[in-house]
Design an enzyme around this catalytic site. Structure first.
Site, mmCIF file in Angstrom:
data_model
loop_
_atom_site.group_PDB
_atom_site.id
_atom_site.type_symbol
_atom_site.label_atom_id
_atom_site.label_comp_id
_atom_site.label_asym_id
_atom_site.label_seq_id
_atom_site.Cartn_x
_atom_site.Cartn_y
_atom_site.Cartn_z
ATOM 1 N N HIS A 188 0.862 -1.186 0.000
ATOM 2 C CA HIS A 188 0.000 0.000 0.000
ATOM 3 C C HIS A 188 0.898 1.235 0.000
ATOM 4 O O HIS A 188 1.154 1.822 1.059
ATOM 5 C CB HIS A 188 -0.903 -0.039 1.235
ATOM 6 N N HIS A 239 -8.340 -5.669 7.133
ATOM 7 C CA HIS A 239 -8.103 -4.670 8.183
ATOM 8 C C HIS A 239 -8.388 -5.274 9.545
ATOM 9 O O HIS A 239 -9.497 -5.689 9.833
ATOM 10 C CB HIS A 239 -8.921 -3.379 8.002
ATOM 11 N N GLU A 294 -2.550 -1.629 -3.245
ATOM 12 C CA GLU A 294 -3.656 -0.823 -2.726
ATOM 13 C C GLU A 294 -3.281 0.650 -2.758
ATOM 14 O O GLU A 294 -2.121 0.997 -2.563
ATOM 15 C CB GLU A 294 -3.906 -1.142 -1.252
#
Ligand code: PXP
Length: 243
Positions: free
Chosen positions: A44, A192, A71
């Site tokens: 990410h 998450h 991401e």
């Protein structure tokens, strides 16, 4: 169907960057995660490059043998350019603000319909599978269908928070969101705050989760159990038969 484990290696980059050198070696860790059984690697990159750097992403691409998932927020042109250059298997679009500590909300797929539709079409036409980060909200899932995404990633922080209090209640919105997504032909990812404690319950109760991406808890567990054992422990949570 077993849910695939994609290891998010951002935390490895955070540790490396704290000293300015190349310890730990991010590329080696990524290769080792694959060798130890991870079925994908997630990164990410953020505009401030405080953990994953843009160069890490281009360096990783030729080394990886499993699924590469990048991401980020496509409102950053640098992110879009990077993804189109690297052409990972999957791009996960996340609406996080610059400097945000970590992702903390999904897309409003209704308000951002036109924008997401164009962005998703651009990545799809480059041969990249798309996933968009969404809260477990039926309206947002239906909006995801309208924007043409291949998959959604259900944002699981709320699940993780409520799990110790009432696992069944914690799962409920995700069960419903996943049902709706499957009915609309959208693939389901999740991520998450998933952990060794809450992962098995989630995949046992939420139908059709194709992939989870896990970073923080997994890397923290590796301090105690070692990376190889930890990946095996997570894989075991994903391959448990339904109870
Ligand atoms: N999915 C998204 C969109 C994220 O931003 C993150 C954190 O970078 C994760 C999954 C992984 O979350 P965690 O590090 O809590 O496992």
């Amino acid at each position: 169907m077993n849910t695939k484990l994609s290891v998010n290696i951002n935390k490895i980059a955070t540790l490396r960057n704290s000293r300015g050198g190349n310890v730990p070696d991010l590329l080696k860790v990524a290769e080792d995660c694959e060798r130890f059984g991870a079925q994908g690697i997630t990164v990410h990159p953020r505009p401030d490059e405080r953990h994953i750097r843009y160069k890490d992403v281009t360096d990783l691409k030729p080394l990886l043998t499993t699924e590469f998932n990048i991401e980020g927020n496509p409102k950053e042109q640098k992110f879009v350019d990077l993804v189109l250059q690297v052409k990972p298997h999957q791009v996960t679009l996340v609406p996080d603000a610059t400097g945000q500590l970590t992702s903390d909300h999904g897309w409003d797929t209704v308000v951002n319909k036109a924008y997401l539709k164009d962005t998703i079409a651009m990545f799809n036409s480059a041969g990249i599978r798309t996933s968009i980060f969404v809260d477990p909200d039926i309206r947002m899932v239906e909006g995801a269908k309208d924007v043409g995404t291949n998959r959604i990633e259900l944002y699981t922080e709320m699940y993780a928070k409520q799990f110790p209090v009432n696992p069944q209640q914690a799962c409920k919105p995700y069960v419903e969101a996943a049902k709706r997504a499957s009915g609309l032909g959208i693939g389901i990812n999740a991520g998450h705050d998933l952990s060794l404690q809450n992962l098995r319950y989630f995949v046992e109760h939420v139908e059709g989760v194709l992939e989870v991406s896990i970073g923080h808890a997994l890397i923290a567990d590796a301090l105690y159990f070692g990376l190889e054992n930890t990946i095996q422990l997570y894989l075991r949570q994903l391959s448990q038969p339904k109870s």
